[in-house]
Each structure stands twice: as structure tokens, then as C-alpha cells.
Design an enzyme around this catalytic site. Structure first.
Site, mmCIF file in Angstrom:
data_model
loop_
_atom_site.group_PDB
_atom_site.id
_atom_site.type_symbol
_atom_site.label_atom_id
_atom_site.label_comp_id
_atom_site.label_asym_id
_atom_site.label_seq_id
_atom_site.Cartn_x
_atom_site.Cartn_y
_atom_site.Cartn_z
ATOM 1 N N LEU A 92 44.162 48.887 52.257
ATOM 2 C CA LEU A 92 43.634 48.665 53.603
ATOM 3 C C LEU A 92 44.478 47.619 54.327
ATOM 4 C CD1 LEU A 92 39.796 48.546 52.843
ATOM 5 C CD2 LEU A 92 41.222 50.524 53.425
ATOM 6 N N HIS A 108 37.240 48.821 40.077
ATOM 7 C CA HIS A 108 38.560 48.905 39.457
ATOM 8 C C HIS A 108 38.391 49.000 37.948
ATOM 9 C CE1 HIS A 108 42.864 48.262 39.033
ATOM 10 N NE2 HIS A 108 42.603 47.390 38.075
ATOM 11 N N LEU A 143 45.862 42.871 46.533
ATOM 12 C CA LEU A 143 45.535 44.020 45.687
ATOM 13 C C LEU A 143 44.602 43.612 44.562
ATOM 14 C CD1 LEU A 143 46.037 46.976 44.803
ATOM 15 C CD2 LEU A 143 47.999 46.128 43.491
ATOM 16 N N GLU A 173 31.277 53.106 34.727
ATOM 17 C CA GLU A 173 31.610 52.808 36.126
ATOM 18 C C GLU A 173 30.461 53.162 37.063
ATOM 19 O OE1 GLU A 173 35.148 54.245 37.896
ATOM 20 O OE2 GLU A 173 36.488 53.307 36.446
#
Length: 320
Positions: A92, A108, A143, A173
Site C-alpha cells: 500500500l 502474515h 513491510l 490463520e
């Protein structure tokens, strides 16, 4: 809370989030729109099947800033309050981050700050890590760098491949992302309704959480964890270590891998315990456990909370 989900592919995490919102598991929330930068993303149809608007905003050779500007316009048209990245494969722009400060989250496949970027599972295997996992975190301009919201560890097993480790991480997740959004939704409800910040329970929270952590460590792995902790404290020049329960400050770096795994696992209880006591995390500026030696060589622990008004709540010392 109006949520937007950005995807680039099949959107398995997106499906899990949409279903959790529709079932009420994530309270007082609505997935307003799913956006993809790829017209052929399989997740788009899955969103439409669940009655969610699905919008394509392709790059078409534009700069990142130009592309993001159109996405921001779509998000604003839907009144979006939280942006979730779910396999969205483009960084982004700073303008996007500024448009939704502390309102963009991502998941992540590693225990950040370890192994950021692409191929996190491969990085973990090549580094010989004993455990990996996943992290739900706020997105900033760097990042995989923003403050962690929740983490879940997964053991790296002998003979693991990138695929087998990835599959095992993926199993946790979905649940972790749902759990994180549940907590954010509760925070949002409390802020919207101006729920009183129950400062009187902060000292109890510091006390209970720090002491229960020590009690848990006494019973884990045949006391190996508490023995490692004791040895670590003895080795420190000031005979003191800190465990910070607000994720994202990298305070775990000085811990041994076994202690770090215990901390990262147990840290997930923080938000749940705080909410159960009626405390919004926004009312907590610092939350740490200080473990140190007394003159008689016994270890002690203090739980310390500093609220957003700068007031400190210090729990009684616990010998062990």
C-alpha cells in the site's frame, strides 16, 4: 463496524471473515465490500455468493498512488471503517496508510518481526527455526512491520517442507484473524458508545495476568521453562528482564526460544482478559511484567500497567 477486505486470489481468509461476520462471531460488524486488483480473482465470486459486493480495481499500468487513490474512493463510498488485507499482493502507498490510520490490518505467516516479506515459511525452514506461526498486525508504511494484534505459534516438525509447514500455519490463520477482528470490533463498540474505561480494574489485570503467567510456566514442559527463566535472570547484569504484553515492540529478543514461545502463546490471552474485565486496550499505554532477583536470590514479579492518562498501576510482588 463496516469492514472492507482486499484480495488478489482465492481469498480463503476473506471467506472465513465474511462467514464469521454473518454468523455474529465478529459482533456488530458488516463486510461492506470485497475489492480485488485482479479481475480473475477466485475470491470475487465467493464474496458475491455470500451476498457481499465485489469490486475490481485493476492497476492498468497506473502508479501505486493512482491505483490506491481509486481504491480509497471506493472504500469511502461504502463508509468503510476497517480495511483487512487477505492475500492482497501489493504494498500500500503512504497515502493509503494515511487515509486509514491504525485501521488497516493484515495477517502474515510468521511470528513477526521474524521472517517478514515473501516466502516466510521457506525463510523459517532455512533458518532452522523451532517454531513459526502467524501474526495479525496493523499495517504501516514498512513491510510487515506494524504493531502485532495477535500471534499464534506452530511447531516446525522434523522433515517439514514449505508446503507442509504452510498448510499447518493456514489451519490456524483463519481462527486467529477472526479472533483479532472480534477484539477490534469490541474495541470499536466501546469507543462508539463511550464505554467507561474501568481504571479500577487495571491493577487487578496486571496482578492476575502476571501471576497466572508465572503459575503457568511452573507447570509447562516439566518446569524447563521456569528453569530457563531463572537462569536468564541470573545471567543478566541487572538481574532483571521485562516481558511486554503489548505486542510489536520486539521486547522478546532477549528471551530464549522456549520462553519466547510461551510468551507469544500466552500473550493472546491479554486482549480477551482485558475485555472480560471491561477494559479497552486503547486505555492501556504500557503493560509489562518485570521479573527480577530479590536479595535472598528468590525471583519476584511485578505487573505494571500505565494507562493513557499516565497513571501507573503496580501489582504486588510475587515470589517464586
Amino acid at each position: 463496524m463496516k469492514i472492507a477486505i482486499l484480495i488478489s486470489g482465492r481469498g480463503s481468509n476473506m471467506v472465513a471473515l465474511v462467514d464469521a461476520v454473518k454468523s455474529g462471531e465478529i459482533p456488530a460488524s458488516e463486510v461492506a465490500v470485497v475489492i480485488s486488483d485482479k479481475r480473475d480473482a477466485a475470491g470475487l465470486e465467493k464474496a458475491r455468493e455470500r451476498g457481499v459486493d465485489a469490486v475490481v480495481v485493476e492497476r492498468n499500468g497506473r502508479t501505486r498512488e493512482e491505483h490506491d487513490a481509486e481504491i480509497i474512493s471506493v472504500l469511502n463510498s461504502y463508509g468503510v471503517e476497517l480495511v483487512c488485507l487477505a492475500g492482497y499482493m501489493r504494498l500500500l502507498s503512504p497515502g493509503f496508510i494515511r487515509a486509514f490510520p491504525d485501521r488497516i490490518v493484515n495477517i502474515h505467516p510468521s511470528l513477526l518481526p521474524s521472517f517478514p516479506g515473501l516466502n516466510a515459511q521457506k525463510q523459517a525452514l532455512e533458518a532452522g527455526a523451532e517454531f513459526s506461526g502467524c501474526t495479525v498486525h496493523f499495517v504501516d508504511e514498512l513491510l510487515d512491520h506494524g504493531p502485532a494484534i495477535l500471534q499464534q505459534w506452530v511447531s516446525v516438525e522434523k522433515g517439514d517442507s514449505v508446503r507442509s509447514l504452510s498448510d499447518r500455519i493456514l489451519e490456524v490463520e483463519h481462527k486467529l484473524y477472526i479472533e483479532a477482528l472480534k477484539h477490534l470490533a469490541i474495541e470499536h463498540i466501546g469507543q462508539r458508545t463511550k464505554q467507561p474505561k474501568k481504571y479500577k480494574v487495571l491493577k487487578a489485570l496486571a496482578h492476575n495476568f502476571s501471576h497466572s503467567f508465572v503459575s503457568l510456566m511452573n507447570y509447562m514442559d516439566g518446569n524447563y521453562v521456569i528453569d530457563e527463566l531463572r537462569e536468564l535472570v541470573h545471567q543478566k547484569s541487572d538481574h532483571r528482564i521485562l516481558v511486554d504484553w503489548i505486542p510489536g515492540n520486539n521486547s522478546d529478543a532477549e528471551l530464549t526460544p522456549r520462553i519466547r514461545k510461551s510468551v507469544q502463546s500466552y500473550r493472546q490471552s491479554l486482549i480477551r482478559d482485558a475485555h472480560n474485565l471491561g477494559v479497552l486496550l486503547s486505555s492501556i499505554k504500557e503493560f509489562r511484567t518485570e521479573i527480577y532477583l530479590l536479595k535472598n536470590r528468590q525471583m519476584a514479579v511485578d505487573g505494571v500497567i500505565v494507562d493513557d492518562r499516565g497513571r501507573t498501576y503496580k501489582a504486588p510482588v510475587y515470589d517464586f
